[in-house]
Write an enzyme that holds these catalytic residues in place. Sequence first.
Site, PDB file in Angstrom:
ATOM      1  N   LEU A  97       0.849  -1.185   0.000  1.00  0.00           N
ATOM      2  CA  LEU A  97       0.000   0.000   0.000  1.00  0.00           C
ATOM      3  C   LEU A  97       0.887   1.237   0.000  1.00  0.00           C
ATOM      4  CD1 LEU A  97      -2.583  -1.141   2.713  1.00  0.00           C
ATOM      5  CD2 LEU A  97      -2.798  -1.302   0.225  1.00  0.00           C
ATOM      6  N   SER A  98       0.293   2.399  -0.224  1.00  0.00           N
ATOM      7  CA  SER A  98       1.125   3.602  -0.232  1.00  0.00           C
ATOM      8  C   SER A  98       1.768   3.823   1.133  1.00  0.00           C
ATOM      9  CB  SER A  98       0.321   4.826  -0.668  1.00  0.00           C
ATOM     10  OG  SER A  98      -0.820   4.998   0.135  1.00  0.00           O
ATOM     11  N   GLU A  99       1.062   3.479   2.233  1.00  0.00           N
ATOM     12  CA  GLU A  99       1.660   3.533   3.563  1.00  0.00           C
ATOM     13  C   GLU A  99       1.053   2.492   4.485  1.00  0.00           C
ATOM     14  OE1 GLU A  99       2.428   7.590   1.936  1.00  0.00           O
ATOM     15  OE2 GLU A  99       0.482   6.819   2.580  1.00  0.00           O
ATOM     16  N   THR A 100       1.823   2.120   5.499  1.00  0.00           N
ATOM     17  CA  THR A 100       1.395   1.256   6.597  1.00  0.00           C
ATOM     18  C   THR A 100       1.889   1.903   7.881  1.00  0.00           C
ATOM     19  OG1 THR A 100       1.525  -0.741   5.236  1.00  0.00           O
ATOM     20  CG2 THR A 100       1.622  -1.049   7.622  1.00  0.00           C
TER      21      THR A 100
ATOM     22  N   HIS B 213      -3.049  10.583   5.012  1.00  0.00           N
ATOM     23  CA  HIS B 213      -4.064   9.539   5.157  1.00  0.00           C
ATOM     24  C   HIS B 213      -3.673   8.505   6.209  1.00  0.00           C
ATOM     25  CE1 HIS B 213      -2.320   6.173   2.744  1.00  0.00           C
ATOM     26  NE2 HIS B 213      -3.386   5.478   3.104  1.00  0.00           N
TER      27      HIS B 213
END
Length: 297
Positions: A45-48, A77
């Site tokens: 994902l774009s971030e975790t 986000h």
Amino acid sequence: MRRYDFATVDVFTDRRFGGNPLAVFPDARGLTDAEMQALAAEFNLSETTFVLPPENPANTARVRIFNRTAEMPFAGHPNVGTGWVLADRAVDGVLRFEEIAGLVEVRIGRDAAGAVTDSVIAAPQPLTLGPEMDAALLAGCVGLAPGDVLATAHRPVMASVGNSFVIAEVAPEALSRAAPDLAKFRDAAAVFTAPSVTVRRLPIYLHADAGPGQRRARMFSPLSGTIEDAATGSAATPLAALLLSLGDAAEGRWDITQGVEMGRPSLLRTTARRGADGIRATVGGRCVPVLQGTALV
């Protein structure tokens, strides 16, 4: 093997499979830096985010944010979504997250029945502006003509409220035509010099006028593994601050739509205000729970 629970939420949306997906590990104690990075790469994902006990007990948690390739000082986000997941930890509706870029305050909204309605974060730093980027160089990165890049209000410029982006306004009809060119991103990153490591990965945030108080946006960061992002709160906040800086108003509000071209429409509600230390910005929205599970590490 050790077991770590996680949850995923779609952020900046009121429907499943819209917005920007996020994975949250609510208790990441015992994970090493390398393990956090590997898990973020695995989720793809774009971030975790990984939640740890705070260094200052007056705060809620220390939150570490990883994209596919590196840790980030701040991101939008991930904070909105982590706030949603940790809403029950809020005191008087407020969470405080310790992050590399500074303290991030999250306000949790609830309806009369007590259900969470939104999560709104205050960016940890006031607006700072860095180098401008040549319009033709930027246009090549995103598959547009130099004339599609508008400079009436501002030229393409590095901007940050905790995480840096090159922000550029484009003609409304050009926004949907934009397409990242990886080779040109690499070439541009070699010649566009900036002090921020984040900017050396050259995330480019395009915005277009969509009417009074409305903006449309897209964000490309292929050098960090995110070809396109569905909702970028840490770019929306400096955009709001930048827009306010262009006039004389004390504060402003903009609703930013992003992710439409990806089939993951997102709505980011931003504010900006002038303060003693500069222009501060917030961003918020709704989230939708999607998955719960356990990672084996």
